[in-house]
Write a protein that holds these residues in place. Structure first.
Motif, short mmCIF file in Angstrom:
data_model
loop_
_atom_site.label_atom_id
_atom_site.label_comp_id
_atom_site.label_asym_id
_atom_site.label_seq_id
_atom_site.Cartn_x
_atom_site.Cartn_y
_atom_site.Cartn_z
N SER A 126 46.89 42.75 -47.40
CA SER A 126 46.10 42.75 -46.19
C SER A 126 45.52 41.35 -45.95
O SER A 126 45.58 40.80 -44.85
CB SER A 126 44.98 43.77 -46.35
N LEU A 127 44.98 40.76 -47.03
CA LEU A 127 44.40 39.42 -46.90
C LEU A 127 45.45 38.40 -46.50
O LEU A 127 45.22 37.54 -45.64
CB LEU A 127 43.76 38.99 -48.23
N SER A 128 46.62 38.51 -47.10
CA SER A 128 47.63 37.51 -46.82
C SER A 128 48.17 37.67 -45.39
O SER A 128 48.43 36.69 -44.70
CB SER A 128 48.67 37.55 -47.93
N GLN A 129 48.24 38.93 -44.90
CA GLN A 129 48.63 39.12 -43.50
C GLN A 129 47.57 38.57 -42.56
O GLN A 129 47.87 37.97 -41.53
CB GLN A 129 48.81 40.61 -43.21
N GLU A 130 46.29 38.79 -42.93
CA GLU A 130 45.21 38.28 -42.10
C GLU A 130 45.26 36.77 -42.00
O GLU A 130 45.06 36.18 -40.94
CB GLU A 130 43.86 38.70 -42.68
N LEU A 131 45.56 36.17 -43.13
CA LEU A 131 45.62 34.71 -43.16
C LEU A 131 46.74 34.20 -42.24
O LEU A 131 46.54 33.25 -41.47
CB LEU A 131 45.86 34.26 -44.60
N SER A 132 47.90 34.86 -42.31
CA SER A 132 49.01 34.43 -41.46
C SER A 132 48.63 34.59 -39.99
O SER A 132 48.86 33.69 -39.17
CB SER A 132 50.25 35.28 -41.70
N SER A 133 48.01 35.75 -39.63
CA SER A 133 47.63 35.98 -38.24
C SER A 133 46.60 34.95 -37.80
O SER A 133 46.62 34.46 -36.67
CB SER A 133 47.01 37.35 -38.03
N LEU A 134 45.66 34.65 -38.71
CA LEU A 134 44.61 33.70 -38.37
C LEU A 134 45.20 32.33 -38.06
O LEU A 134 44.85 31.68 -37.07
CB LEU A 134 43.62 33.60 -39.53
N LYS A 135 46.14 31.91 -38.91
CA LYS A 135 46.79 30.60 -38.69
C LYS A 135 47.44 30.59 -37.31
O LYS A 135 47.31 29.64 -36.55
CB LYS A 135 47.86 30.38 -39.75
N GLU A 136 48.14 31.69 -37.01
CA GLU A 136 48.83 31.79 -35.73
C GLU A 136 47.84 31.70 -34.56
O GLU A 136 48.03 30.94 -33.61
CB GLU A 136 49.48 33.17 -35.68
N CYS A 137 46.76 32.48 -34.67
CA CYS A 137 45.75 32.52 -33.61
C CYS A 137 45.13 31.16 -33.38
O CYS A 137 44.93 30.72 -32.26
CB CYS A 137 44.62 33.44 -34.04
N LEU A 138 44.81 30.49 -34.50
CA LEU A 138 44.14 29.18 -34.38
C LEU A 138 45.10 28.17 -33.78
O LEU A 138 44.71 27.36 -32.94
CB LEU A 138 43.63 28.71 -35.74
N LEU A 139 46.36 28.24 -34.21
CA LEU A 139 47.33 27.27 -33.68
C LEU A 139 47.53 27.48 -32.18
O LEU A 139 47.64 26.55 -31.41
CB LEU A 139 48.67 27.42 -34.41
N GLU A 140 47.54 28.75 -31.77
CA GLU A 140 47.77 29.04 -30.35
C GLU A 140 46.47 29.09 -29.57
O GLU A 140 46.48 29.30 -28.36
CB GLU A 140 48.48 30.39 -30.20
N ASP A 141 45.33 28.98 -30.27
CA ASP A 141 44.01 29.11 -29.65
C ASP A 141 43.94 30.39 -28.83
O ASP A 141 43.52 30.39 -27.67
CB ASP A 141 43.71 27.88 -28.78
N ARG A 142 44.39 31.50 -29.46
CA ARG A 142 44.53 32.75 -28.73
C ARG A 142 43.34 33.68 -29.00
O ARG A 142 42.76 33.67 -30.08
CB ARG A 142 45.80 33.42 -29.24
N LEU A 143 42.97 34.48 -28.01
CA LEU A 143 41.96 35.51 -28.18
C LEU A 143 42.52 36.78 -27.53
O LEU A 143 42.75 36.80 -26.32
CB LEU A 143 40.66 35.08 -27.48
N ASP A 144 42.78 37.82 -28.35
CA ASP A 144 43.43 39.01 -27.79
C ASP A 144 42.46 39.99 -27.13
O ASP A 144 42.84 40.73 -26.24
CB ASP A 144 44.21 39.75 -28.89
N HIS A 145 41.21 40.00 -27.60
CA HIS A 145 40.25 40.97 -27.05
C HIS A 145 38.96 40.28 -26.63
O HIS A 145 37.89 40.56 -27.19
CB HIS A 145 39.94 42.05 -28.09
N PRO A 146 39.00 39.40 -25.63
CA PRO A 146 37.78 38.69 -25.23
C PRO A 146 36.68 39.65 -24.77
O PRO A 146 35.50 39.34 -24.90
CB PRO A 146 38.25 37.79 -24.07
N GLU A 147 37.07 40.85 -24.30
CA GLU A 147 36.06 41.79 -23.78
C GLU A 147 35.08 42.22 -24.89
O GLU A 147 33.93 42.54 -24.60
CB GLU A 147 36.72 43.00 -23.12
N ALA A 148 35.54 42.20 -26.15
CA ALA A 148 34.65 42.62 -27.24
C ALA A 148 33.47 41.66 -27.41
O ALA A 148 32.45 42.01 -27.97
CB ALA A 148 35.43 42.71 -28.55
N PHE A 149 33.63 40.44 -26.89
CA PHE A 149 32.58 39.43 -27.07
C PHE A 149 31.81 39.17 -25.76
O PHE A 149 31.14 38.16 -25.64
CB PHE A 149 33.20 38.12 -27.57
N SER A 150 31.95 40.09 -24.81
CA SER A 150 31.39 39.81 -23.48
C SER A 150 29.87 39.65 -23.51
O SER A 150 29.30 38.98 -22.65
CB SER A 150 31.79 40.90 -22.49
#
Ligand SMILES: Nc1ncnc2c1ncn2[C@@H]1O[C@H](COP(=O)(O)OP(=O)(O)OP(=O)(O)O)[C@@H](O)[C@H]1O
Length: 474
Positions: A126-150
């Motif tokens: 789980s941790l290693s998958q999270e790390l991969s996703s995190l790298k991807e998100c940071l590289l793409e500067d992506r936010l999938d659920h901005p509504e959660a932070f409204s």
């Protein structure tokens, strides 16, 4: 993204072993276990469904475990594989580990050993998958659920990185630790985690600093009727209330020592005993902890258990203080002006253009909460026209714009003036500093100091005299 919903896949050509291992896992809370007796079915299965972990036999007809290991490592690098075999040879074990196996178990495998290996594998996967996703998100500067932070008003890159991290970790079963100074918005972040987690149960928050050990047990675990004098009715604890949801343990840095042990046990075993009961209950609540304390320092002082800290810090976020994201000031100002106007039922006042510049010299030891109170107060005192700066000026001067003790001046090294004076200095602050510095460097000689300062000796002498006269004797 957590892997909790993915199956544990058992691959073995011996049906009996598959059945026995599956029963052990099902009996210990693993709801999703898939068995494959034909090893050739594994790779197509993984391509379609994925897995949280694999328990793989080595010697099977058609495609052996040793053949499969490198293929799994190549196609699913984050997926942990536990090899379970009758071959008790060091060389085979070493080869398997080299080919990417996560663990090596020799049959017959004791159930406790299998369970602990699968639990670890799932956690690591789980941790290693999270790390991969995190790298991807940071590289793409992506936010999938901005509504959660409204509810969180911000324009800061640092905060956006926190959002990205929480998007990835919110679905994990591991606890999340949210740290940050008082008033930075930790409670808002905790609610965002609940929303992102997709959990349908309740969101429940409790301040654990206020609870002694007995109250902690009673509040979290509940009690049986008659558990102690006065327990006329059974009580459902907050863990049960937050089942299938999120339980925020606020001010975790102030939790008493005895309760720290109970919390550690709860996190490790995921079970607890209601007060007066010897029947363990499964904890189905996701735990989020928050604190404005420095937990490492609390550990050094012996006030926070190391083992609990390391259990909590798997997923840890620090919310930056407002002074580290001054770009948020204009947005927050506008947000709180609108909120205050709505609450006080008046027209939203227009702030003067220089207000943001004035606010930028303040260090906001109480962070967003302090700023919110400042704006609400200014709107309450507002009598019409452009909003007065006076109220803000007064609060800033009165506070001395001092920093909270836990944040020494060095931490502000990116602003040399604030770094030197602890706040944006007044002309008088600078003058006194310059005179003192010149006198020090001139070895107390007023003539030299005056030359260094570009003024006459008489002027310097007069100013120093005046200062001495104004100084209150201690
Ligand atoms: N970025 C933000 N946008 C809008 N409101 C905010 C923001 N950050 C904080 N607030 C508001 O500031 C106040 C304080 O926030 P919160 O209670 O979450 O702080 P905290 O970090 O939990 O503080 P403490 O450590 O003292 O409990 C709340 O009213 C919250 O709504």
């Amino acid at each position: 993204m957590s892997n909790d919903h993915l199956p544990i896949v058992l691959v073995d050509d011996e049906e009996n072993i598959l059945k026995a291992s599956k029963l052990i896992l099902l009996g210990n809370g693993y709801g999703n276990v898939v068995t494959l007796s034909d090893s050739r079915a594994l790779l197509p299965f993984l391509a379609e469904h994925g897995a949280a972990a694999i328990v793989l036999d080595l010697f099977m007809p058609h495609q052996s475990g040793l053949d499969l290991l490198p293929l799994i490592a190549e196609r699913h690098p984050d997926l942990p594989v536990i090899v379970m075999t009758a071959v008790d040879e060091t060389e085979t074990a070493v080869n398997c580990m080299k080919a990417g196996a996560f663990d090596y178990l020799v049959k017959p495998v004791e159930s406790g050993r299998l369970l602990s290996s699968v639990a670890k594998a799932r956690e690591i996967g789980s941790l290693s998958q999270e790390l991969s996703s995190l790298k991807e998100c940071l590289l793409e500067d992506r936010l999938d659920h901005p509504e959660a932070f409204s509810a969180i008003v911000t324009d800061s890159k640092k905060m956006r990185a926190v959002f990205q991290y929480l998007e990835i970790t919110a679905r994990s079963r591991q606890p999340i630790l949210i740290t940050g100074e008082t008033g930075v918005g930790k409670e808002l972040f905790s609610r965002a985690v609940h929303q992102l987690s997709g959990l349908k149960g309740n969101y429940v928050a409790v301040n654990v600093a206020e609870l002694d050990d007995n109250m902690f047990s009673d509040t979290l675990f509940g009690h049986r009727k008659g558990a102690f004098t006065g327990a006329d009715q059974p009580r459902e604890g907050l863990i049960a209330k937050a089942a299938g949801g999120t339980l925020l343990l606020d001010e975790i840095g102030d939790l008493n020592g005895a309760s720290q042990i109970k919390l550690l046990r709860l996190l490790q075993e995921r079970e607890y005993y209601p007060v007066g009961s010897d029947v363990a209950r499964k904890s189905e609540a996701r735990i989020v902890c928050a604190t404005n304390r420095d937990l490492r320092k609390r550990m050094e002082e012996g006030k926070f258990r190391n083992d609990l800290f390391y259990r909590l810090c798997t997923h840890q976020v620090r919310i930056p203080p407002l002074r580290e994201r001054m770009e948020d000031i204009p947005l927050l100002l506008d947000h709180f002006l609108a909120l205050a106007a709505q609450e006080l039922e008046r027209k939203k006042p227009t702030p003067p253009a220089e207000l943001v510049t004035l606010l930028a010299v303040h260090t906001f030891p109480g962070n967003v909460r302090e700023f919110q109170a400042m704006v609400f107060d200014a709107v309450a005192r507002h009598t019409g026209g452009v909003l007065s700066m006076e109220n803000f000026r007064r609060v800033i001067v009165e506070s001395g714009a001092s920093l909270p003790p836990s944040h020494p001046r060095e931490s502000l090294s990116d602003d040399p003036l604030v770094s030197l004076f602890g706040r944006f200095p007044t002309v008088r602050d600078v003058e006194e500093y310059l005179f003192d510095e010149a006198m020090k460097r001139a070895g107390g000689n007023q003539g030299i100091a005056a030359t260094m300062l570009g003024i006459t000796r008489q002027t310097l002498n007069k100013r120093l005299q005046l200062r001495n006269d104004n100084e209150v004797p201690s």
